[in-house]
Scaffold this active site. Structure first.
Site, mmCIF file in Angstrom:
data_model
loop_
_atom_site.group_PDB
_atom_site.id
_atom_site.type_symbol
_atom_site.label_atom_id
_atom_site.label_comp_id
_atom_site.label_asym_id
_atom_site.label_seq_id
_atom_site.Cartn_x
_atom_site.Cartn_y
_atom_site.Cartn_z
ATOM 1 N N GLY A 227 4.233 -4.208 8.073
ATOM 2 C CA GLY A 227 4.708 -3.078 7.287
ATOM 3 C C GLY A 227 4.334 -3.234 5.824
ATOM 4 O O GLY A 227 3.704 -4.222 5.420
ATOM 5 N N GLU A 228 4.698 -2.259 5.033
ATOM 6 C CA GLU A 228 4.433 -2.305 3.591
ATOM 7 C C GLU A 228 5.537 -3.068 2.867
ATOM 8 O O GLU A 228 6.715 -2.911 3.176
ATOM 9 C CB GLU A 228 4.367 -0.895 3.007
ATOM 10 C CG GLU A 228 3.096 -0.142 3.311
ATOM 11 C CD GLU A 228 3.009 1.144 2.509
ATOM 12 O OE1 GLU A 228 1.888 1.568 2.204
ATOM 13 O OE2 GLU A 228 4.061 1.734 2.182
ATOM 14 N N ALA A 229 5.141 -3.861 1.886
ATOM 15 C CA ALA A 229 6.099 -4.480 0.980
ATOM 16 C C ALA A 229 6.281 -3.611 -0.261
ATOM 17 O O ALA A 229 7.293 -3.690 -0.958
ATOM 18 C CB ALA A 229 5.623 -5.876 0.576
#
Length: 368
Positions: A227-229
Site C-alpha cells: 500500500g501507500e505510505a
C-alpha cells in the site's frame, strides 16, 4: 527459479485452451469493489460508474446480471462486505452535490432479495478511501486510507485553480512535498456492527496507516500487504492482525515487493498458502524518499507488477507471474484459490478478464 517460472508458463498455456475462469465483465472494470456470498459474486462501482452486477459461479450458463444501480453516485476506492444476507458498501471517492471530488464516510446496504439499496443513517468517524475492509465474527472492520480533510482540501484547491497550469503545479508541489507522517493516513481499526449500525474503536496500528493495501483474512488472522505510505510512495511492509484470544495483536512480517512496494495488489489464500500478486508503484521512489526527496515519485513512470509471491517458512518467495502486470481490481477467496476480477494494466487501461491463482505443495497454478 527459472525452472519454476518456465513450468508456470507451460501451465498457463495449457489453461488458455480451456474455458475462461469467469465471463468478461460487462464493462472494463477497475477501482471498484466486490464480494462473494457462497457461490455468487457481486461487483460494482469504479469504472462501472453506479452499476452493480452479480454472477452465479455454479450456473451452467455463467453470465453477469445487472442489479439495481448504486444510489450514492459513481465511486472509486469504495469497499464492501457481505454480512447476514446483505451487502454493505463503505465510503469511496466521488463527487458531492456541488460537483466537488471528495472522500465519503457513508454506508449503503443492498438487499439481494429485493434488489434494493438504502443509505444507512451511519457515518464512520473518518473518511473511507484507500481503506481496506474485512469481516470477523459478524462485524465489518475498516482500517487504513487517506486523511479526509487533507484529501478533500487538495481537490478543493484544484477546483479553484481551474485550468491555471501554474497554480496547479504549485498545488501539486505543496501536496506531494511532505513527509509520510504529515499525511495522517488512518492507522485506527474501526468496527461496524450491522445489527446496530454503530461504529466502534477496535484498536490501532503501532506503526503507520497505509492506503491501497491488499487485505485477506482467514479465521482469526488478517494480513495487510503493502500500500501507500504517502501519495506516490509505497511501502513493502506486511502487517498481521491476530484476533486470537481477548486481545488484538499486531505483528510485522517480512517485507515483500521490496524495496519500493506496490499499491492495489491482490491477496488471497490457497491450501493455507498466503498469496500476494500484482500491484502498481514507482520504481526508485523509495530511494528518492530516503535521500530526502519528499515528492518521491516526481518524474517517475508508474509500473505494474506481474509477480506472484508466496509466504513460506517465514519469508516471501517469488513463485510465479501473472500474464500481465495489473492492479486495482477485486480479489476474492473462491474454490480454495485467489480470484482476481478486472483491474488496471499498463497505461491505466481497465481490463475485463479474471484470473485464478491456486497453490499446491508451494507450486503456483495460474488460470486465465
Amino acid at each position: 527459479m527459472n525452472k519454476t517460472i518456465t513450468a508456470l508458463a507451460i501451465l498457463m498455456a495449457s489453461f488458455a485452451a480451456n474455458a475462461s475462469v469467469l465471463p468478461e465483465t460487462p464493462v472494463p472494470f477497475k477501482s471498484g469493489t466486490g464480494v462473494i456470498d457462497n457461490d455468487t459474486v457481486y461487483i460494482g462501482l469504479g469504472s462501472a460508474g453506479t452499476a452493480w452486477y452479480k454472477l452465479d459461479t455454479q450456473a451452467k450458463d455463467k453470465r453477469w446480471t445487472a442489479l439495481a444501480a448504486f444510489p450514492g453516485g459513481p465511486r472509486d476506492q469504495a469497499t464492501s462486505a457481505f454480512i447476514d444476507g446483505n451487502l454493505y458498501v463503505f465510503g469511496g471517492i466521488g463527487k458531492n452535490s456541488e460537483g466537488l471530488t471528495q472522500v465519503f464516510n457513508d454506508v449503503h446496504k443492498y438487499n439481494p432479495k429485493t434488489n434494493s439499496w438504502v443509505k444507512l443513517m451511519s457515518h464512520a468517524p473518518m473518511g473511507m478511501a484507500g481503506h481496506v475492509t474485512f469481516v470477523h465474527n459478524g462485524k465489518a472492520y475498516v482500517t487504513g486510507g487517506v486523511n479526509q480533510n487533507i484529501f478533500n482540501g487538495y481537490f478543493e484547491d484544484l477546483n479553484e485553480a481551474g485550468k491555471d497550469s501554474t497554480a496547479i503545479d504549485k498545488i501539486n508541489a505543496y501536496y506531494f512535498d511532505k513527509k509520510a507522517e504529515d499525511y495522517f493516513f488512518n492507522k485506527f481499526l474501526l468496527s461496524f456492527d450491522p445489527s446496530t449500525q454503530q461504529w466502534s474503536y477496535a484498536g490501532e496500528s503501532p506503526w503507520y496507516g497505509t492506503a491501497g493495501a491488499a487485505v485477506v483474512n482467514k479465521g482469526d488472522k488478517t494480513w495487510l500487504i503493502n500500500g501507500e505510505a504517502k501519495p506516490g510512495l509505497r511501502t513493502d511492509a506486511v502487517f498481521e492482525l491476530d484476533f486470537t484470544g481477548n486481545n488484538l495483536k499486531w505483528n510485522k512480517l517480512a517485507p515483500v515487493a521490496s524495496p519500493d512496494g506496490v499499491a492495489g495488489g491482490f491477496a488471497g489464500m490457497s491450501n493455507d498458502s498466503l498469496i500476494f500478486a500484482g500491484g502498481a508503484g514507482f520504481k526508485g521512489s523509495r530511494e528518492n524518499y530516503q535521500n530526502g526527496k519528499n515528492y518521491a515519485h516526481e518524474g517517475l513512470k508508474k509500473s505494474y507488477s506481474a509477480d506472484i509471491h508466496l509466504w513460506h517458512n517465514g519469508k516471501w518467495d517469488k513463485s510465479g507471474e501473472l500474464s500481465q502486470g495489473r492492479a486495482y481490481g477485486v480479489s476474492l477467496l473462491w474454490n480454495n484459490s485467489l480470484l482476481i476480477i478486472g483491474g488496471e494494466a499498463a497505461g491505466g487501461k481497465a481490463v475485463t478478464d479474471s484470473v485464478l491463482i491456486s497453490v499446491k505443495d508451494n507450486k503456483v497454478t495460474v488460470q486465465n
